[in-house]
Design an enzyme around this catalytic site. Structure first.
Site, PDB file in Angstrom:
ATOM      1  N   LYS A 232     -11.880  -4.358   5.472  1.00 36.69           N
ATOM      2  CA  LYS A 232     -11.453  -5.637   6.024  1.00 36.69           C
ATOM      3  C   LYS A 232      -9.014  -4.850   7.068  1.00 36.69           C
ATOM      4  CE  LYS A 232      -7.632  -7.882   3.899  1.00 36.69           C
ATOM      5  NZ  LYS A 232      -7.239  -8.319   5.594  1.00 36.69           N
ATOM      6  N   GLU A 308      -2.064   3.641  -0.230  1.00 39.54           N
ATOM      7  CA  GLU A 308      -0.656   4.321   0.275  1.00 39.54           C
ATOM      8  C   GLU A 308       0.243   2.918   0.606  1.00 39.54           C
ATOM      9  OE1 GLU A 308       2.317   4.815   2.827  1.00 39.54           O
ATOM     10  OE2 GLU A 308       1.326   4.676   4.798  1.00 39.54           O
ATOM     11  N   CYS A 342       9.955   4.298   7.062  1.00 41.22           N
ATOM     12  CA  CYS A 342      11.488   4.442   7.656  1.00 41.22           C
ATOM     13  C   CYS A 342      12.139   5.470   6.691  1.00 41.22           C
ATOM     14  CB  CYS A 342      11.796   3.220   8.527  1.00 41.22           C
ATOM     15  SG  CYS A 342      11.703   2.357   7.217  1.00 41.22           S
ATOM     16  N   GLU A 471      12.465  -1.789  -0.170  1.00 41.25           N
ATOM     17  CA  GLU A 471      11.636  -1.833   0.440  1.00 41.25           C
ATOM     18  C   GLU A 471      11.977  -3.742   1.695  1.00 41.25           C
ATOM     19  OE1 GLU A 471       7.515  -1.617   1.340  1.00 41.25           O
ATOM     20  OE2 GLU A 471       7.811  -0.186   2.644  1.00 41.25           O
TER      21      GLU A 471
HETATM   22  P1  NAI Z   1      -0.302  -6.792   1.728  1.00 42.24           P
HETATM   23  O1  NAI Z   1       0.349  -5.839   0.994  1.00 42.24           O
HETATM   24  O2  NAI Z   1       0.158  -8.526   1.263  1.00 42.24           O
HETATM   25  O3  NAI Z   1      -1.274  -6.629   2.991  1.00 42.24           O
HETATM   26  C1  NAI Z   1      -2.093  -4.896   3.408  1.00 42.24           C
HETATM   27  C2  NAI Z   1      -3.510  -5.603   3.514  1.00 42.24           C
HETATM   28  O4  NAI Z   1      -4.032  -6.007   2.129  1.00 42.24           O
HETATM   29  C3  NAI Z   1      -3.946  -6.707   4.091  1.00 42.24           C
HETATM   30  O5  NAI Z   1      -4.958  -6.313   5.268  1.00 42.24           O
HETATM   31  C4  NAI Z   1      -4.004  -8.377   3.033  1.00 42.24           C
HETATM   32  O6  NAI Z   1      -4.870  -8.379   3.690  1.00 42.24           O
HETATM   33  C5  NAI Z   1      -4.092  -6.862   2.203  1.00 42.24           C
HETATM   34  N1  NAI Z   1      -4.004  -8.410   1.003  1.00 42.24           N
HETATM   35  C6  NAI Z   1      -3.099  -9.277   0.951  1.00 42.24           C
HETATM   36  N2  NAI Z   1      -3.511  -9.521  -0.596  1.00 42.24           N
HETATM   37  C7  NAI Z   1      -4.298  -8.818  -1.050  1.00 42.24           C
HETATM   38  C8  NAI Z   1      -5.329  -8.790  -1.895  1.00 42.24           C
HETATM   39  N3  NAI Z   1      -5.085  -9.604  -3.392  1.00 42.24           N
HETATM   40  N4  NAI Z   1      -6.371  -8.397  -2.109  1.00 42.24           N
HETATM   41  C9  NAI Z   1      -6.998  -7.356  -1.636  1.00 42.24           C
HETATM   42  N5  NAI Z   1      -5.924  -6.818  -0.151  1.00 42.24           N
HETATM   43  C10 NAI Z   1      -5.052  -8.013  -0.059  1.00 42.24           C
HETATM   44  O7  NAI Z   1       1.097  -6.656   3.282  1.00 42.24           O
HETATM   45  P2  NAI Z   1       1.934  -7.699   3.743  1.00 42.24           P
HETATM   46  O8  NAI Z   1       2.162  -9.240   3.488  1.00 42.24           O
HETATM   47  O9  NAI Z   1       1.279  -7.475   5.492  1.00 42.24           O
HETATM   48  O10 NAI Z   1       3.095  -7.264   4.085  1.00 42.24           O
HETATM   49  C11 NAI Z   1       3.807  -7.510   3.421  1.00 42.24           C
HETATM   50  C12 NAI Z   1       5.094  -6.131   2.589  1.00 42.24           C
HETATM   51  O11 NAI Z   1       3.959  -5.121   2.464  1.00 42.24           O
HETATM   52  C13 NAI Z   1       6.027  -5.661   3.566  1.00 42.24           C
HETATM   53  O12 NAI Z   1       7.160  -6.814   3.718  1.00 42.24           O
HETATM   54  C14 NAI Z   1       5.988  -4.675   3.246  1.00 42.24           C
HETATM   55  O13 NAI Z   1       7.339  -5.083   1.898  1.00 42.24           O
HETATM   56  C15 NAI Z   1       4.834  -3.868   2.727  1.00 42.24           C
HETATM   57  N6  NAI Z   1       4.136  -2.904   3.746  1.00 42.24           N
HETATM   58  C16 NAI Z   1       3.987  -2.153   3.772  1.00 42.24           C
HETATM   59  C17 NAI Z   1       3.269  -1.494   4.313  1.00 42.24           C
HETATM   60  C18 NAI Z   1       3.201   0.625   4.319  1.00 42.24           C
HETATM   61  O14 NAI Z   1       2.715   1.149   5.472  1.00 42.24           O
HETATM   62  N7  NAI Z   1       3.323   0.963   2.998  1.00 42.24           N
HETATM   63  C19 NAI Z   1       2.473  -1.734   5.261  1.00 42.24           C
HETATM   64  C20 NAI Z   1       2.438  -3.117   5.522  1.00 42.24           C
HETATM   65  C21 NAI Z   1       3.075  -3.685   4.024  1.00 42.24           C
END
Ligand code: NAI
Ligand code: MG
Length: 573
Positions: A232, A308, A342, A471
């Site tokens: 996904k 991750e 970062c 973060e």
């Molecule tokens: P997120 O963790 O909400 O989304 C990442 C993935 O998880 C997306 O594909 C999303 O559709 C999916 N997802 C969201 N809720 C879910 C659920 N209940 N069940 C299963 N999958 C789910 O991250 P988002 O909204 O893009 O960003 C929010 C925060 O996450 C950012 O501000 C940042 O702090 C952090 N982040 C960290 C990343 C990293 O590389 N460690 C990458 C992206 C975001």
């Protein structure tokens, strides 16, 4: 490219090679037109001085299930937007639980009955190598699509990330025929061996910040080990995965082996994480969502989950460091792209603090001053001006702006993917000011369009301030002072995260002390952001479970089976 950093590659590509004019014949013109609700870059709509982006269409907006592009069962779609303008790029099929069921059923069948796990490993290897070749061949279109959907500078996508993607598949192709178990000595007359078997159907959920690389980190090892996949994508960036997955089918990947679901987290993502027929889940994203998917995995079929997640990585500048180089790297590490690793916490030795301040000022002032003209060009170019190409190359609202000047690369990161995150970053900045940190540079929105945030630096930051703890996932750097090694170790580790750390020192003993004391998955010493395919990446503590890339990632997708058979009259034991 293997031993170079993203920054090195990027700096080199931008400073030395100029625009990617080779991609189109000189004088060919690019622009945006709308066709059936879908925009495409076309070669005639606007006059371009320096064509650098190839024409790119959005060929795939449906879900990819069992080797075919199909609509969502509900018929629903969602919009993916151009982050620079907020304009529609395309309506994309919105996968939901029912589509996840269909995709998992396809992956299950492909695993249980299909050729993929049964192919000689060498044949799988050949297909993976062909996938990489096709990605190379379509490098420019893939990069343009990624730029458009994610907002990355074109140069970064074309010269760093797409090549890294192909490199990663070649790396894992190399592993495909080198996976084997052991013959194990037993205490009695038994022949004991271990079989390393594919785990089955892998569910994978990825974020928006590096859509292609996150795809590669997960899909590469899963395919090399003979698994089938339902992936996904992030709802903000669904396009590039569909494109490359189609190429993979062209390369000979059998149907059902790689299924791509576009859609939202709480619906499609949650359905995948809690699916009873998914044998393993790999997730990258926020710590908050990581906890949710871990729970969904546990409450369904107790599938193993690798995570991750977020970070709050310290960057330690000791008194004997080459401060100018350290600061430049810290600056780049934070402002080049929104990344989980970062370095947002710069911990400077008291003796180096003044120099850290002055160097930081030098880099951020450069960043804010020099590229202003280019920035304005880029901003005003967004709609129709010939400089659209420049805009594409130079701007990114979703995560950053990258600008180049007089042969040396300067980088300016801006906000990111959407208004929600944009507001979140500004709120953190306000909290820093309110708590008494000194705002050295930035701190505001840049421009009036999109979601740009100025690169922001705070000094006099204290450990208990939110900007030092949370973060932020935005271009906000905090500079903190430390007195001695013991103190900096304690403070660096006093976070719920443990993703990465940077250490700058000329003293081998100091370096060795820090390397072993820091509770993080990666320590970069006098360098940063080396992300080779072979180097494992992952976090301690709430930065995650497990490792991606390298040999370590293979074990995420393998079961170990012990096989014991009795030996009759063995010649030896
Ligand atoms: P997120 O963790 O909400 O989304 C990442 C993935 O998880 C997306 O594909 C999303 O559709 C999916 N997802 C969201 N809720 C879910 C659920 N209940 N069940 C299963 N999958 C789910 O991250 P988002 O909204 O893009 O960003 C929010 C925060 O996450 C950012 O501000 C940042 O702090 C952090 N982040 C960290 C990343 C990293 O590389 N460690 C990458 C992206 C975001
Ligand atoms: Mg979210």
């Amino acid at each position: 490219m293997a031993s170079r950093t993203v920054s090195w590659l990027l700096a080199r590509s931008i400073s030395s090679s100029g625009p990617r004019s080779a991609l189109l014949p000189r004088g060919k013109k690019l622009g945006l037109v709308s066709r059936g609700g879908i925009h495409r870059y076309n070669s005639t709509a606007a006059a371009a001085e320096e064509p650098i982006t190839p024409p790119v269409t959005v060929p795939h907006t449906q879900l990819l299930i069992n080797g075919k592009f199909v609509d969502a069962a509900s018929g629903r779609t969602f919009q993916t937007l151009d982050p620079r303008t907020g304009e529609l790029i395309a309506n994309v099929a919105e996968g939901d639980a029912e589509d996840v069921n269909r995709a998992v059923a396809a992956a299950r069948k492909a695993f249980d009955e299909g050729p993929w796990p049964r192919l000689p490993a060498f044949e799988r290897q050949k297909i993976l190598l062909k996938c990489a070749d096709l990605v190379d061949k379509h490098n420019d279109e893939i990069a343009a699509l990624e730029t458009w959907d994610n907002g990355k500078p074109y140069e970064q996508a074309a010269k760093v990330e797409v090549p890294m993607f192909a490199r990663l598949f070649r790396y894992y192709a190399g592993w495909a025929d080198k996976i084997h178990g052991l013959t194990v000595p037993a205490d009695g007359p038994y022949h004991v061996q271990t079989l390393h078997e594919p785990i089955g159907v892998a569910g994978q959920i990825i974020p928006w910040n590096f859509p292609l690389l996150m795809f590669a980190w997960k899909v590469g090892p899963a395919l090399a080990t003979g698994n089938t996949i339902v992936l996904k994508t992030a709802e903000q960036t669904p396009l590039s995965a569909l494109y490359v997955a189609r190429l993979f089918h062209e390369a000979g990947l059998p149907e059902g082996v790689l299924n791509i679901i576009s859609g939202f987290g709480p619906t499609a993502g949650a359905a995948l994480a809690s699916h009873m027929d998914v044998d393993k889940l790999a997730f990258t994203g926020s710590t908050e969502t990581g906890k949710i998917v871990l729970e969904l995995g546990a409450k369904s079929n107790l599938k193993p989950v690798t995570l991750e997640l977020g970070g709050k990585s310290p960057f330690i500048v000791c008194e004997d460091a080459d401060v100018d180089q350290a600061v430049e790297l810290a600056h780049f590490a934070l402002f080049f792209n929104q990344a989980c690793a970062c370095f947002c916490r710069t911990l400077a030795s008291a003796a180096a603090l003044d120099l850290v301040h002055s160097c930081t000022k030098k880099y951020t002032t450069n960043l804010l001053r020099k590229p202003r003209r280019v920035l304005q060009d880029a901003q005003s170019a967004i709609h129709s001006r010939p400089a659209l190409n420049k805009a594409l190359r130079y701007t990114s609202n979703k995560s950053f702006l990258t600008l180049t000047n007089s042969g040396s690369a300067n980088f300016l990161k801006a906000g990111r993917v959407d208004s929600e995150q944009f507001e979140k970053i500004l709120k953190y900045i306000r909290s820093g000011v309110e708590c008494g940190a000194t705002l050295e540079t930035g701190g505001e929105r840049h421009g009036s369009k999109g979601y740009y945030v100025q690169p922001t630096v705070f000094s006099n930051v204290k450990d208990d301030m939110l900007i030092a703890k949370d973060e932020i996932f935005g271009p906000v750097q905090s500079i903190l002072k430390f007195k001695d090694l013991n103190e900096v170790i304690k403070r660096s580790n006093a976070t719920r995260y443990g993703l990465a750390a940077g250490v700058f020192t000329q003293n081998i003993d100091t370096a060795n002390t820090l390397i072993r004391a820091l509770r993080v998955g990666t320590v970069w010493v006098n360098t940063f952001d080396i992300f080779d395919a072979a180097i494992p990446f992952g976090g301690y503590k709430m930065s995650g479970h497990g490792r991606e890339k390298g040999i370590y990632s293979l074990s995420n997708y393998l079961q170990v089976k012990a096989v014991v058979t009795p030996l009759k009259n063995p010649a030896w034991l």
